[in-house]
Design an enzyme around this catalytic site. Sequence first.
Site, PDB file in Angstrom:
ATOM      1  N   ARG A 118       0.843  -1.207   0.000  1.00  0.00           N
ATOM      2  CA  ARG A 118       0.000   0.000   0.000  1.00  0.00           C
ATOM      3  C   ARG A 118       0.871   1.247   0.000  1.00  0.00           C
ATOM      4  NH1 ARG A 118      -4.510   0.304   4.516  1.00  0.00           N
ATOM      5  NH2 ARG A 118      -2.748   0.809   5.838  1.00  0.00           N
ATOM      6  N   LYS A 219      -2.871   6.699   1.868  1.00  0.00           N
ATOM      7  CA  LYS A 219      -2.759   7.084   3.286  1.00  0.00           C
ATOM      8  C   LYS A 219      -1.892   8.339   3.354  1.00  0.00           C
ATOM      9  CE  LYS A 219      -2.431   4.469   7.552  1.00  0.00           C
ATOM     10  NZ  LYS A 219      -3.655   4.983   8.144  1.00  0.00           N
ATOM     11  N   GLU A 254     -16.091   6.390   4.995  1.00  0.00           N
ATOM     12  CA  GLU A 254     -15.350   5.756   6.092  1.00  0.00           C
ATOM     13  C   GLU A 254     -15.312   6.702   7.277  1.00  0.00           C
ATOM     14  OE1 GLU A 254     -11.214   5.092   5.033  1.00  0.00           O
ATOM     15  OE2 GLU A 254     -11.217   6.896   3.807  1.00  0.00           O
TER      16      GLU A 254
HETATM   17  N1  PLP Z   1      -9.371   4.407   6.721  1.00  0.00           N
HETATM   18  C1  PLP Z   1      -8.550   5.363   7.195  1.00  0.00           C
HETATM   19  C2  PLP Z   1      -8.815   6.773   6.820  1.00  0.00           C
HETATM   20  C3  PLP Z   1      -7.471   5.027   8.018  1.00  0.00           C
HETATM   21  O1  PLP Z   1      -6.648   5.972   8.489  1.00  0.00           O
HETATM   22  C4  PLP Z   1      -7.265   3.671   8.363  1.00  0.00           C
HETATM   23  C5  PLP Z   1      -6.151   3.298   9.212  1.00  0.00           C
HETATM   24  O2  PLP Z   1      -5.127   2.917   8.804  1.00  0.00           O
HETATM   25  C6  PLP Z   1      -8.143   2.712   7.823  1.00  0.00           C
HETATM   26  C7  PLP Z   1      -9.182   3.118   7.023  1.00  0.00           C
HETATM   27  C8  PLP Z   1      -7.953   1.257   8.100  1.00  0.00           C
HETATM   28  O3  PLP Z   1      -6.836   0.746   7.424  1.00  0.00           O
HETATM   29  P1  PLP Z   1      -6.008  -0.450   8.025  1.00  0.00           P
HETATM   30  O4  PLP Z   1      -6.991  -1.493   8.376  1.00  0.00           O
HETATM   31  O5  PLP Z   1      -5.111  -0.875   6.933  1.00  0.00           O
HETATM   32  O6  PLP Z   1      -5.291   0.061   9.202  1.00  0.00           O
HETATM   33  C1  COI Z   2      -3.984   3.405  11.683  1.00  0.00           C
HETATM   34  O1  COI Z   2      -4.933   2.724  12.020  1.00  0.00           O
HETATM   35  O2  COI Z   2      -2.846   2.921  11.579  1.00  0.00           O
HETATM   36  C2  COI Z   2      -4.117   4.810  11.385  1.00  0.00           C
HETATM   37  O3  COI Z   2      -3.265   5.313  10.732  1.00  0.00           O
HETATM   38  C3  COI Z   2      -5.271   5.540  11.895  1.00  0.00           C
HETATM   39  C4  COI Z   2      -4.985   6.782  12.681  1.00  0.00           C
HETATM   40  C5  COI Z   2      -4.163   6.576  13.895  1.00  0.00           C
HETATM   41  C6  COI Z   2      -4.568   7.926  11.845  1.00  0.00           C
END
Ligand code: PLP
Ligand code: COI
Length: 381
Positions: A118, A219, A254
């Site tokens: 990612r 991200k 989200e």
């Molecule tokens: N959506 C956003 C905006 C986030 O910051 C996160 C956190 O990382 C997620 C979704 C969930 O992603 P992940 O499950 O890869 O941590």
């Molecule tokens: C994560 O879940 O790793 C995130 O980046 C979410 C938040 C702390 C910004």
Amino acid sequence: MDTHAQQYNRPSGSPSGAFSGSRFEAMMIPGSLEPTPVTSLQWEKIGFSVVVASHMGGSVAGADGVFEAPVVLPSGVLRMPPQACALNYGQALFEGMKARRGVDGKIRLFRMADNAMRMSRGAGRFMMAAPSPELYARTVLETVKANLEYVPPEGKGSLYIRPLLAGVGMTLAPAASDTTLFMVYVQPVGSYFKGLSCIAIKADADYHRAAARGTGWVKAAGNYAPCFMPVKKAKADGFADILFLDHEGRHVEEVGSANFAMVKKGTLYVADSPSILGGITRDSVMRVAREALGVKVVFAPLELDKVLGLGAYAKQGPADEAFCMGTAAVISPIGSLRWKDADFTFGKGETGPLTASIYEKIDGIQIGRLPDTYGWTTVVD
Ligand code: PLP
Ligand code: COI
């Protein structure tokens, strides 16, 4: 000529011992950040605020896009020119991962290769050098190993891992920097929301998080700052976070830091959109639901009306269960959702049975209580 990258070629002048010759060390002032003493940490009370661990790892790529071998150094601040692209134009993105101490005492990372991929996709969109999966893994593993004392005991939290990627070369015209910093810092964390207790959130009609064909799927650091103000207002009104909607206000996107899902009549509906982050927890939830729990999963744009039981869905009523999911958020049940002036409760407003089963399964894999049949975990030895 690689002029901007060269500013990171000179020794840092730090008294911390022999200079490794790496550009990362030239960027850092090793030892200039005071680590939080481990003895001062109260594992039961640890939340999601800053703790400085003892070491940070990193590597810098110059104009050729090739990263040097990563080095791990005593934690320090970074030297960066005011003209750094990341500071002026937001050429920066990050990842989030966790290391957890398991029931067998081993420390495990979760789906590291997916986080590396990612980051690489985001780097392509933001015109930065992308660390290879091998460099990513090596930097993460070496940084975690240098900070083992900061990994909380089993059941008392996780070591949160924050890989960063930033354009640190100088730019005045808005264009890509010729120098990319990849670095990893870590710190212990507890719950981001309320663990397996329900949160209340609100859907926001006034603020959108991401443009329809924008970069919500990356991200990117710049996706987060615009949420601070609406989320602060929502928190002042007693909500844990905001459920952002799409540009038409019709589909849910989200939560500011996690993906969204609901359960209705035994089916799991997981919100998709081109402008949201492809969560790794979201993917794990869907696979566990389908493959381990035999649940039907619908992964598609999700109408707010369907979540709330409004309009064409009025006869069906609100979702039976709702939750958000992410690395920091884990799986956080949502008891109620405010929309306009009404509060909609999901089920009895308590953690639903499917939410709890999915949590149990993923948590079990992460801490070695259940076999990892997916090959998701990496043991830190
Ligand atoms: N959506 C956003 C905006 C986030 O910051 C996160 C956190 O990382 C997620 C979704 C969930 O992603 P992940 O499950 O890869 O941590
Ligand atoms: C994560 O879940 O790793 C995130 O980046 C979410 C938040 C702390 C910004």
